[in-house]
Design an enzyme around this catalytic site. Structure first.
Site, mmCIF file in Angstrom:
data_model
loop_
_atom_site.group_PDB
_atom_site.id
_atom_site.type_symbol
_atom_site.label_atom_id
_atom_site.label_comp_id
_atom_site.label_asym_id
_atom_site.label_seq_id
_atom_site.Cartn_x
_atom_site.Cartn_y
_atom_site.Cartn_z
ATOM 1 N N LYS A 103 0.803 -1.229 0.000
ATOM 2 C CA LYS A 103 0.000 0.000 0.000
ATOM 3 C C LYS A 103 0.837 1.281 0.000
ATOM 4 C CE LYS A 103 -3.880 -2.104 2.489
ATOM 5 N NZ LYS A 103 -4.842 -1.951 3.595
ATOM 6 N N ASP A 122 -9.769 2.451 2.616
ATOM 7 C CA ASP A 122 -9.803 1.840 3.963
ATOM 8 C C ASP A 122 -10.518 2.733 4.977
ATOM 9 O OD1 ASP A 122 -8.590 -0.598 3.414
ATOM 10 O OD2 ASP A 122 -6.572 0.169 3.783
HETATM 11 P P1 NDP Z 1 1.537 -2.391 11.038
HETATM 12 O O1 NDP Z 1 2.533 -3.475 11.114
HETATM 13 O O2 NDP Z 1 1.780 -1.221 10.130
HETATM 14 O O3 NDP Z 1 1.296 -1.780 12.514
HETATM 15 C C1 NDP Z 1 1.140 -2.625 13.617
HETATM 16 C C2 NDP Z 1 0.711 -1.838 14.846
HETATM 17 O O4 NDP Z 1 0.362 -2.786 15.855
HETATM 18 C C3 NDP Z 1 1.774 -0.936 15.422
HETATM 19 O O5 NDP Z 1 1.153 0.184 15.998
HETATM 20 C C4 NDP Z 1 2.399 -1.828 16.499
HETATM 21 O O6 NDP Z 1 2.963 -1.098 17.577
HETATM 22 C C5 NDP Z 1 1.164 -2.539 17.013
HETATM 23 N N1 NDP Z 1 1.477 -3.830 17.630
HETATM 24 C C6 NDP Z 1 1.940 -4.937 17.024
HETATM 25 N N2 NDP Z 1 2.060 -5.943 17.908
HETATM 26 C C7 NDP Z 1 1.653 -5.455 19.103
HETATM 27 C C8 NDP Z 1 1.550 -6.008 20.417
HETATM 28 N N3 NDP Z 1 1.892 -7.273 20.640
HETATM 29 N N4 NDP Z 1 1.080 -5.230 21.414
HETATM 30 C C9 NDP Z 1 0.709 -3.952 21.161
HETATM 31 N N5 NDP Z 1 0.807 -3.349 19.942
HETATM 32 C C10 NDP Z 1 1.274 -4.110 18.932
HETATM 33 O O7 NDP Z 1 0.149 -3.123 10.672
HETATM 34 P P2 NDP Z 1 -1.137 -2.481 9.975
HETATM 35 O O8 NDP Z 1 -1.304 -1.120 10.505
HETATM 36 O O9 NDP Z 1 -1.037 -2.659 8.508
HETATM 37 O O10 NDP Z 1 -2.309 -3.456 10.459
HETATM 38 C C11 NDP Z 1 -2.781 -3.412 11.792
HETATM 39 C C12 NDP Z 1 -4.005 -4.300 11.936
HETATM 40 O O11 NDP Z 1 -5.109 -3.815 11.195
HETATM 41 C C13 NDP Z 1 -3.773 -5.732 11.470
HETATM 42 O O12 NDP Z 1 -4.304 -6.598 12.435
HETATM 43 C C14 NDP Z 1 -4.565 -5.823 10.184
HETATM 44 O O13 NDP Z 1 -5.042 -7.140 9.965
HETATM 45 C C15 NDP Z 1 -5.717 -4.859 10.452
HETATM 46 N N6 NDP Z 1 -6.313 -4.317 9.238
HETATM 47 C C16 NDP Z 1 -7.643 -4.572 8.979
HETATM 48 C C17 NDP Z 1 -8.255 -4.069 7.853
HETATM 49 C C18 NDP Z 1 -9.701 -4.359 7.589
HETATM 50 O O14 NDP Z 1 -10.178 -4.131 6.460
HETATM 51 N N7 NDP Z 1 -10.459 -4.833 8.558
HETATM 52 C C19 NDP Z 1 -7.516 -3.239 6.879
HETATM 53 C C20 NDP Z 1 -6.131 -2.995 7.256
HETATM 54 C C21 NDP Z 1 -5.577 -3.543 8.390
HETATM 55 P P3 NDP Z 1 4.518 -0.633 17.621
HETATM 56 O O15 NDP Z 1 4.603 0.681 16.948
HETATM 57 O O16 NDP Z 1 4.774 -0.581 19.057
HETATM 58 O O17 NDP Z 1 5.297 -1.724 16.913
#
Ligand code: NDP
Length: 303
Positions: free
Chosen positions: A89, A125
């Site tokens: 993306k 989105d």
């Molecule tokens: P990214 O990898 O870009 O971001 C992940 C985020 O999750 C960061 O803020 C990270 O924090 C946090 N994170 C990861 N692991 C943990 C943990 N164990 N505890 C707390 N925080 C955590 O992913 P995306 O932003 O692309 O996706 C995020 C979610 O959104 C996914 O689950 C994805 O499936 C969902 N999604 C759903 C969509 C839909 O249509 N329903 C569309 C797009 C996404 P840190 O900065 O600390 O690493």
């Protein structure tokens, strides 16, 4: 053409479909429900308008280093539209001819439309999230107080949508402060009259969060069994509703915790459906059968 197949760049080089082709690119992509969702919509549209009978939507597994070649070939083969998912993306933004002004501050596109000089990029989105919140929880973002969990790509899109739709306040919680601060700095010019604040989840009880906020999980915490909760709901003044962007598993521990507290709660399937519906509207230029898309997405999830 087999709409259940997973194609690769090698298949694309030899592509020939007499009708209109649409595709989703991702890596991995095998489990995407988008082909089922879009082909169900197209089949229903074809019962009313024969020209849709030869429209097909297929998936391509494309690693990030092959994205430029894939986009060039898809354009050459006259695919009308492309959806992009992880990890494409943000990468695609530098590879398209034009971007919808609303998608510019998100810095990511999930929908491309063919035009003669290249691809035109959109991000549906945020629309998907706003529509999912309205449909599942009766929430309108305009005037709402929103607690957004996460600072990754999905959170950024959600935050921009919240600010563009005029939330009253946006509180962003993220585990890693550095990533939180970077996101807040990018969002500051868009805040307008909205209150925009950030905090790490452990500090939630001390930052003056409003009661009755809408909580949106945009972290990936909950995707895997045993993941920690993205925030302790007990630390928030009684929220109005909880939305988890994760839809697989259908009920994360976070959603279960929200339901245990008696809070209205919903998973991200409605977001997925509505972002897809908006993409299909962009390609077809008209209304699309959202209910058929939702039914197909639910069926594909249950397979
Ligand atoms: P990214 O990898 O870009 O971001 C992940 C985020 O999750 C960061 O803020 C990270 O924090 C946090 N994170 C990861 N692991 C943990 C943990 N164990 N505890 C707390 N925080 C955590 O992913 P995306 O932003 O692309 O996706 C995020 C979610 O959104 C996914 O689950 C994805 O499936 C969902 N999604 C759903 C969509 C839909 O249509 N329903 C569309 C797009 C996404 P840190 O900065 O600390 O690493």
């Amino acid at each position: 053409m087999d709409t259940a197949a997973t194609y690769t760049l090698a298949d694309l080089a030899a592509w020939s479909h007499p009708g209109v082709s649409l595709a989703v690119l991702g890596y991995p992509i095998k489990h995407s429900v988008s082909p089922a969702m879009h082909n169900a919509a197209l089949a229903e549209m074809a019962t009313r308008e024969a020209s849709f009978a030869d429209w097909r939507y297929v998936r391509f597994e494309v690693p990030p280093e092959e994205l430029p070649r894939a986009l060039a070939l898809l354009h050459e083969k006259r695919f009308l539209g492309v959806n992009l998912t992880l990890p494409h993306k943000m990468l695609a933004v530098a590879q398209i001819a034009a971007i919808d002004p609303a998608a510019q501050p998100v810095g990511a596109v999930n929908t491309l439309r063919w035009r003669a000089d290249g691809w035109e990029g959109f991000n549906t989105d945020g629309y998907g999230l706003a529509s999912g919140l309205r449909e599942d929880l009766g929430v309108e973002l305009a005037g709402a107080d929103v607690i957004l969990l996460g600072a990754g790509g999905a959170a950024r899109g959600a935050a921009v949508e919240c600010l563009q739709r005029g939330v009253r306040s946006l509180w962003i919680a993220n585990r890693t402060r550095e990533n939180l601060d970077a996101l807040l700095a990018q969002l500051a010019p868009l805040a307008g009259g909205a209150t925009l604040r950030g905090f790490v989840p452990a500090e939630a009880s001390g930052v003056g969060l409003p009661a009755g906020a809408v909580v949106v999980n945009a972290t990936s915490a909950g995707l895997k069994a045993g993941d920690p909760l993205p925030i302790d709901l007990a630390a928030l003044s009684k929220p109005r509703a909880v939305y988890d962007m994760i839809y697989n598993p259908a009920e994360t521990a976070f959603l279960a915790a929200a339901r245990d507290r008696g809070l209205p709660a919903a998973n991200g399937l409605s977001m997925l459906v509505h972002q897809g519906a908006r993409a299909l509207e962009i390609w077809t230029g008209g209304p699309v059968p959202v209910a058929a898309m939702a039914a197909a997405a639910r069926a594909a999830m249950g397979r």
